[in-house]
Design a protein around this motif. Sequence first.
Motif, PDB file in Angstrom:
ATOM      1  N   CYS A  26      86.961  88.694  58.231  1.00 43.47           N
ATOM      2  CA  CYS A  26      85.281  88.831  58.369  1.00 43.47           C
ATOM      3  C   CYS A  26      84.833  89.876  57.528  1.00 43.47           C
ATOM      4  O   CYS A  26      84.010  89.924  56.966  1.00 43.47           O
ATOM      5  CB  CYS A  26      85.017  88.850  59.741  1.00 43.47           C
ATOM      6  N   HIS A  27      85.488  91.245  57.490  1.00 46.59           N
ATOM      7  CA  HIS A  27      84.826  92.416  56.891  1.00 46.59           C
ATOM      8  C   HIS A  27      85.261  92.374  55.536  1.00 46.59           C
ATOM      9  O   HIS A  27      83.947  92.685  54.716  1.00 46.59           O
ATOM     10  CB  HIS A  27      85.706  93.619  57.191  1.00 46.59           C
TER      11      HIS A  27
ATOM     12  N   CYS B   5      91.147  91.389  60.978  1.00 45.04           N
ATOM     13  CA  CYS B   5      89.996  92.172  60.575  1.00 45.04           C
ATOM     14  C   CYS B   5      89.467  91.911  59.075  1.00 45.04           C
ATOM     15  O   CYS B   5      88.143  91.574  58.918  1.00 45.04           O
ATOM     16  CB  CYS B   5      90.279  93.706  60.588  1.00 45.04           C
TER      17      CYS B   5
ATOM     18  N   SER C 176      90.480  96.645  55.093  1.00 47.65           N
ATOM     19  CA  SER C 176      89.570  95.735  55.661  1.00 47.65           C
ATOM     20  C   SER C 176      88.014  96.357  55.607  1.00 47.65           C
ATOM     21  O   SER C 176      87.125  95.626  55.431  1.00 47.65           O
ATOM     22  CB  SER C 176      89.893  95.466  57.191  1.00 47.65           C
ATOM     23  N   LEU C 177      87.913  97.402  56.043  1.00 47.43           N
ATOM     24  CA  LEU C 177      86.681  98.204  56.076  1.00 47.43           C
ATOM     25  C   LEU C 177      86.113  99.246  54.979  1.00 47.43           C
ATOM     26  O   LEU C 177      84.832  99.766  54.807  1.00 47.43           O
ATOM     27  CB  LEU C 177      86.467  99.109  57.551  1.00 47.43           C
TER      28      LEU C 177
ATOM     29  N   THR D 120      84.000  95.642  53.893  1.00 49.02           N
ATOM     30  CA  THR D 120      82.465  95.999  54.449  1.00 49.02           C
ATOM     31  C   THR D 120      82.790  96.661  55.909  1.00 49.02           C
ATOM     32  O   THR D 120      83.610  95.920  56.562  1.00 49.02           O
ATOM     33  CB  THR D 120      81.551  95.089  54.310  1.00 49.02           C
ATOM     34  N   THR D 121      81.871  97.369  56.546  1.00 45.23           N
ATOM     35  CA  THR D 121      81.923  97.584  57.773  1.00 45.23           C
ATOM     36  C   THR D 121      81.355  96.680  58.518  1.00 45.23           C
ATOM     37  O   THR D 121      81.579  96.722  59.937  1.00 45.23           O
ATOM     38  CB  THR D 121      81.206  99.243  58.010  1.00 45.23           C
ATOM     39  N   ARG D 122      80.357  95.949  58.181  1.00 45.49           N
ATOM     40  CA  ARG D 122      79.611  94.875  58.857  1.00 45.49           C
ATOM     41  C   ARG D 122      79.853  93.624  58.122  1.00 45.49           C
ATOM     42  O   ARG D 122      79.591  93.402  57.047  1.00 45.49           O
ATOM     43  CB  ARG D 122      78.111  95.295  58.986  1.00 45.49           C
ATOM     44  N   PRO D 123      80.488  92.683  58.913  1.00 45.88           N
ATOM     45  CA  PRO D 123      80.735  91.239  58.247  1.00 45.88           C
ATOM     46  C   PRO D 123      79.189  90.745  57.872  1.00 45.88           C
ATOM     47  O   PRO D 123      78.274  90.647  58.888  1.00 45.88           O
ATOM     48  CB  PRO D 123      81.355  90.509  59.286  1.00 45.88           C
TER      49      PRO D 123
END
Length: 388
Positions: A123-124, A120, A67-68, A127-130
């Motif tokens: 939105c992600h 998770c 996810s991140l 990426t670490t920031r959606p």
Amino acid sequence: MRLGWRRTILGATATATVCLLCVASASGQAGSEQKPQMAEDVFKNVQVLKGISVPEFMGTMGFFSASLSLNCTDCHISESSGDWGRYADDTPLKRTARRMMEMVNTLNKGSFGGRRAVTCYSCHRGTTRPKVIPSLADQYSSPPPDDPNEVEILGKASVTPSADQVLDKYIQALGGAQRLASLTTFVAKGTYEGFDTDLGPVPVDVFAKAPNERTMIVHTGSGDSTTTYDGRAGWIAAPDKPVPLLTLAGEDLDGLKLDADLAFPAGIKQALVGWRAGFPKTTIGEREVQVIQGTSLGGSRVKLFFDKESGLLTRVVRYTDTAVGIIPAQIDYSDYREVRGVKMPFHWTVTWTDGRSTVNLSEVQPMVPIDAAKFAKPGQSPPKPAAR
């Protein structure tokens, strides 16, 4: 994606550096030998992800990683890569992860009746920031190619050919039911490479006995990594795992059983239940494939992809539930060669949310006697038959 924590799935012992996003160091095995070890009994500082097995816990770490696009030391301190105990140290990212899990759980309970509609990944998306602002480049660029794993059955789709017909063609492509049934054991040798071997090739041995016993031993530089299914139970034993012997259960055991079942495809129709067809036209690379779906007795959903022209199995995708979402595990088969009149894949690649491994077989010896100890619980000899 930067990947990096240790986990074994579907019988493949590919591993990477363990990402323990919300926990930490190993503290020993838990529970009886028949039950899977629980996360809070094996790791320290588990605050949110309690009450789940170690494999599910590690699958949850994989979900975070996918996810991140983060690896272990991105979320933990850098010293943790060489010291299990340092995974217990808290970091700002670990504290944020705990809050995010509670936020997502609250959202799903309050807005979707408890159904897991948001994760998770929703939105992600790697990426670490959606992102909160639309991308004009994305909007006006050519869409990315479709992921064949995401294909689903359409409501009114044609069910021709049926799942039975696809499986019959596969059995015939391998050599026919009679020849498949005559193959009851084999021993294979080759090479394995994955994160646990620094992507370098090491020797691997595979032992299989019909209908569904299978053991794979990867000879790594730090010791043997063994994955065993004895027809009922399954284990993973490796020197680099948080516990020396991991007992599998639930959907993880389902995956190990499916590997063993597919080693002897004569019984493939009985390996899963609830077979379904009707998927839309799908391609993997330049090849059109026919997709069918089945369900394991434990409830795991499995998709099988067969080359439309040859009828051979090219991919299996199995879905496993975790505490925060469903993760896929994929095996791609190729380089089919004839062994005693039966075609067998000599190359397969296992891909999942935290790594990738590849096996290349160099030789397969069919119909050889195999010591029962090969399918016993690692580190334990099989019981001797009672005296008459």
